[in-house]
Structures are given as structure tokens and as C-alpha cells.
Design a protein around this motif. Structure first.
Motif, PDB file in Angstrom:
ATOM      1  N   UNK A  10      57.144  46.154 113.437  1.00  0.00           N
ATOM      2  CA  UNK A  10      56.260  45.369 112.591  1.00  0.00           C
ATOM      3  C   UNK A  10      56.062  43.984 113.161  1.00  0.00           C
ATOM      4  N   UNK A  11      54.977  43.343 112.751  1.00  0.00           N
ATOM      5  CA  UNK A  11      54.711  41.971 113.170  1.00  0.00           C
ATOM      6  C   UNK A  11      55.267  40.966 112.183  1.00  0.00           C
ATOM      7  N   UNK A  12      55.742  41.475 111.021  1.00  0.00           N
ATOM      8  CA  UNK A  12      56.270  40.578 110.007  1.00  0.00           C
ATOM      9  C   UNK A  12      57.769  40.444 110.150  1.00  0.00           C
ATOM     10  N   UNK A  13      58.327  39.355 109.654  1.00  0.00           N
ATOM     11  CA  UNK A  13      59.759  39.125 109.682  1.00  0.00           C
ATOM     12  C   UNK A  13      60.186  38.541 108.366  1.00  0.00           C
ATOM     13  N   UNK A  14      61.466  38.774 108.009  1.00  0.00           N
ATOM     14  CA  UNK A  14      62.020  38.233 106.783  1.00  0.00           C
ATOM     15  C   UNK A  14      63.196  37.343 107.124  1.00  0.00           C
ATOM     16  N   UNK A  15      63.171  36.121 106.689  1.00  0.00           N
ATOM     17  CA  UNK A  15      64.288  35.212 106.936  1.00  0.00           C
ATOM     18  C   UNK A  15      65.313  35.414 105.845  1.00  0.00           C
ATOM     19  N   UNK A  16      66.545  35.766 106.221  1.00  0.00           N
ATOM     20  CA  UNK A  16      67.568  36.085 105.242  1.00  0.00           C
ATOM     21  C   UNK A  16      68.030  34.862 104.481  1.00  0.00           C
ATOM     22  N   UNK A  17      67.990  33.691 105.110  1.00  0.00           N
ATOM     23  CA  UNK A  17      68.474  32.484 104.453  1.00  0.00           C
ATOM     24  C   UNK A  17      67.318  31.553 104.100  1.00  0.00           C
ATOM     25  N   UNK A  18      66.415  31.348 105.029  1.00  0.00           N
ATOM     26  CA  UNK A  18      65.396  30.326 104.846  1.00  0.00           C
ATOM     27  C   UNK A  18      64.118  30.839 104.215  1.00  0.00           C
ATOM     28  N   UNK A  19      64.047  32.124 103.869  1.00  0.00           N
ATOM     29  CA  UNK A  19      62.837  32.666 103.273  1.00  0.00           C
ATOM     30  C   UNK A  19      61.939  33.243 104.341  1.00  0.00           C
ATOM     31  N   UNK A  20      60.770  33.729 103.930  1.00  0.00           N
ATOM     32  CA  UNK A  20      59.868  34.410 104.844  1.00  0.00           C
ATOM     33  C   UNK A  20      59.199  33.418 105.782  1.00  0.00           C
ATOM     34  N   UNK A  21      58.897  33.900 106.992  1.00  0.00           N
ATOM     35  CA  UNK A  21      58.151  33.105 107.958  1.00  0.00           C
ATOM     36  C   UNK A  21      57.275  34.045 108.749  1.00  0.00           C
ATOM     37  N   UNK A  22      56.241  33.536 109.332  1.00  0.00           N
ATOM     38  CA  UNK A  22      55.355  34.388 110.118  1.00  0.00           C
ATOM     39  C   UNK A  22      56.029  34.774 111.412  1.00  0.00           C
ATOM     40  N   UNK A  23      55.544  35.875 112.019  1.00  0.00           N
ATOM     41  CA  UNK A  23      56.120  36.324 113.286  1.00  0.00           C
ATOM     42  C   UNK A  23      55.948  35.277 114.366  1.00  0.00           C
ATOM     43  N   UNK A  24      54.790  34.556 114.361  1.00  0.00           N
ATOM     44  CA  UNK A  24      54.564  33.545 115.387  1.00  0.00           C
ATOM     45  C   UNK A  24      55.561  32.401 115.274  1.00  0.00           C
ATOM     46  N   UNK A  25      55.800  31.923 114.045  1.00  0.00           N
ATOM     47  CA  UNK A  25      56.715  30.799 113.889  1.00  0.00           C
ATOM     48  C   UNK A  25      58.130  31.195 114.208  1.00  0.00           C
ATOM     49  N   UNK A  26      58.499  32.433 113.873  1.00  0.00           N
ATOM     50  CA  UNK A  26      59.843  32.903 114.203  1.00  0.00           C
ATOM     51  C   UNK A  26      60.011  32.981 115.714  1.00  0.00           C
ATOM     52  N   UNK A  27      58.951  33.479 116.394  1.00  0.00           N
ATOM     53  CA  UNK A  27      59.032  33.588 117.845  1.00  0.00           C
ATOM     54  C   UNK A  27      59.261  32.221 118.476  1.00  0.00           C
ATOM     55  N   UNK A  28      58.622  31.193 117.927  1.00  0.00           N
ATOM     56  CA  UNK A  28      58.777  29.866 118.476  1.00  0.00           C
ATOM     57  C   UNK A  28      60.173  29.309 118.222  1.00  0.00           C
ATOM     58  N   UNK A  29      60.769  29.649 117.087  1.00  0.00           N
ATOM     59  CA  UNK A  29      62.053  29.081 116.724  1.00  0.00           C
ATOM     60  C   UNK A  29      63.227  29.844 117.329  1.00  0.00           C
ATOM     61  N   UNK A  30      63.043  31.132 117.571  1.00  0.00           N
ATOM     62  CA  UNK A  30      64.157  32.004 117.926  1.00  0.00           C
ATOM     63  C   UNK A  30      64.622  31.756 119.358  1.00  0.00           C
ATOM     64  N   UNK A  31      65.914  31.611 119.535  1.00  0.00           N
ATOM     65  CA  UNK A  31      66.487  31.519 120.869  1.00  0.00           C
ATOM     66  C   UNK A  31      67.466  32.657 121.150  1.00  0.00           C
ATOM     67  N   UNK A  32      67.902  33.352 120.097  1.00  0.00           N
ATOM     68  CA  UNK A  32      68.772  34.512 120.276  1.00  0.00           C
ATOM     69  C   UNK A  32      68.340  35.617 119.326  1.00  0.00           C
TER      70      UNK A  32
END
Length: 291
Positions: A10-32
Motif C-alpha cells: 500500500x501507499x498509505x502508512x499508519x503512525x503508531x505513536x504520532x498518528x497518520x501521515x502520508x507515504x511521502x512525508x513518512x519517506x522523507x522522515x524515515x531513516x530506518x
């Protein structure tokens, strides 16, 4: 620590602690990222480098159950891959084989992986075996190694109890195993524990490296001739959260091999019952956990 989950398809992601975020923003934030593939097969993306761990890529039911183990009448793997095997391999920069048991390194993986892919093995015996299978870029992780800016440190463990290893036949079947610690500048330390019961080596690794992510093989695999497991189970998940209270435990190696006696559902119920649900993630096959 911010933890997010992604469904691999899927292109969607669910933030377990910080709430939902778009796939693009998660990609930018994710380092691991840790992606559960199936069984002990996971993909660890550490910064810009992706490691494929313990690839078992066969189709469902390809192999007979392990002799002398719990539910040996069942064929392995018990479930199919959540994606084509070629997609599992895609974007892999290096492979780590913690040991060469079939459920960590199988014929399907050997056939599909590029023979020149960088591959880390635990010692000379495993490296020689893998070279005989045609792989040309096999490296031994005897202590520490550097790969693409990531420091890999070998950690110890034991694939069963001292009583089991007192039997030469059982000790030969269980063999040697390793864990691996991942470190790089600007990254949280990740500890891949491997196929071991809880031993001093695990305490030492947690104390020395202070990991913030602990990938724990928690399926409580059982032989049929001993009452004790040969890898960790639910009580060890609890112990990990107590020993490393600042870490997130990613529980894996469940629901795919005949001798696993702990299911994800049972572990989820236990985690809720003992109140550690904020510290433990139990990913489904194909799911991505982002940090």
C-alpha cells in the motif's frame, strides 16, 4: 521514539505513536525500516542501505517438517510469501545469514539471489558452504565489519539449552548462531538478536550497545525431545522490554515453520496482558515498521 507501520503493498502508512501521515512525508522522515517478510526473513533498511536477513524464499509447503520437532508432520513453510520472491530481493544491497538452517537459508534463496551479492556469514564453515553454492562475495563477520557506512558487530548466542548442547548429536543439529548489531552516525542502534535463548551474551549486547530497536526471534521453537525451547518466547519479549526499557522490540520468527509453538495472536494477547504494548511491535508478513 517515533514508530510507523507500512503495509508493503500500500501507499498509505499508519503512525503508531504520532498518528497518520502520508507515504511521502513518512519517506522523507524515515531513516530506518524493518520489513517482516516471513519467518525470520526480514529486510532492514538502515539509512540508505538495505540488508536482507536470513532469506527463506520457497513456496508454501516446499519442504517436509523438521524431524524431531514440534508438529513435524506439517510441511514448511506453513504460509506463502506476502509478495513475489523477486520483490523480496529487489533493492537488497547485502545479505546476512545468521546461520544456515533451512528456515534461514534455503535452496530457493540460493537460486534467486545474485551470486555476486555481498553476503555476510558467521564463520568459516558457513562461508565455505555458501561459496560452494556459487556465491563469490562472501564475507565472515568474525567481530566487526563496515559496509556502506554501516558498522556490523557480531554478537553471541546459543540455539538451545546447555543440556541440549551436552549431547553431541543435538549440538551438531542446533549448530552455531550469531546476532548482529547495526550502527552508523546519526542512526539509532539496532540489535538483531538471532536464533538464541536468553543468555549472558544477550545481556552483554544490550548493555554494551544500548540499542533502541531490538529485533527478537520470538516463536519459541520446540524440539520433541526436550521441554525447553530453542529460541525465545513471550517471557523473553517481556524481559527485553525490562532490560532495555527505551527500546522498541520487534517480534518476529512466528507462524511460518512447523516447530514454532508461539503464534503472533498469542503474543499479542500476552503483550496486552502484561502492559508492554507501547514497547512491542508484532508485524504481519509484508508489513514495514519505520523508525
Amino acid at each position: 521514539m517515533l514508530i510507523k507501520t507500512l503495509a508493503s503493498s500500500l501507499a498509505l502508512a499508519t503512525a503508531l505513536i504520532a498518528g497518520s501521515a502520508s507515504a511521502d512525508s513518512i519517506s522523507q522522515e524515515t531513516t530506518q525500516q524493518v520489513q517482516q517478510i516471513r519467518n525470520a526473513t526480514v529486510k532492514i533498511t538502515y539509512g540508505d542501505t538495505t540488508f536482507l536477513i536470513d532469506p527463506m524464499l520457497a513456496k508454501q509447503g516446499a519442504y517436509p517438517g523438521f524431524d524431531g520437532t514440534y508438529r513435524s508432520e506439517l510441511r514448511n513453510p506453513l504460509v506463502g510469501l506476502p509478495m513475489p520472491a523477486e520483490d523480496v530481493i529487489d533493492d537488497t544491497d547485502a545479505v546476512i545469514v545468521t546461520h544456515t538452517h533451512l528456515d534461514h537459508w534455503d535452496a530457493a534463496a540460493q537460486a534467486l539471489l545474485p551470486k555476486d551479492i555481498p553476503l555476510f556469514a558467521q564463520h568459516q564453515a558457513d562461508a565455505a558452504m555458501i561459496r560452494e553454492q556459487g556465491f563469490t562475495n562472501v564475507r565472515i563477520l568474525s567481530d566487526k565489519a563496515e559496509f556502506d557506512g554501516v558498522t556490523l558487530s557480531r554478537t553471541g548466542g546459543q540455539h538451545g539449552t546447555d543440556e541440549m548442547y551436552a549431547s553431541p548429536e543435538v549440538a551438531a543439529a542446533l549448530g552455531d548462531v550469531m546476532g548482529v548489531v547495526f550502527q552508523a552516525p546519526g542512526q539509532e542502534t539496532l540489535y538483531l538478536v538471532g536464533d538464541t535463548i536468553w543468555r549472558d551474551e544477550v545481556d552483554q549486547a544490550l548493555d554494551e550497545y544500548d540499542p533502541k530497536i531490538v529485533v527478537l526471534n520470538a516463536g519459541q521453537a520446540m524440539r520433541s525431545d526436550y521441554d525447553d525451547p530453542i529460541i525465545m518466547g513471550k517471557e523473553d519479549v517481556l524481559r527485553a522490554t525490562q532490560t532495555a526499557p527505551e527500546a522498541t522490540v520487534v517480534a518476529t520468527h512466528m507462524d511460518a515453520i512447523n516447530h514454532m509453538s508461539l503464534t503472533r495472536e498469542e503474543l499479542r494477547e500476552y503483550v496486552q496482558a502484561v502492559g508492554i504494548e507501547d514497547h512491542v511491535v508484532i508485524p504481519a508478513d509484508g508489513e514495514v515498521i519505520s523508525f
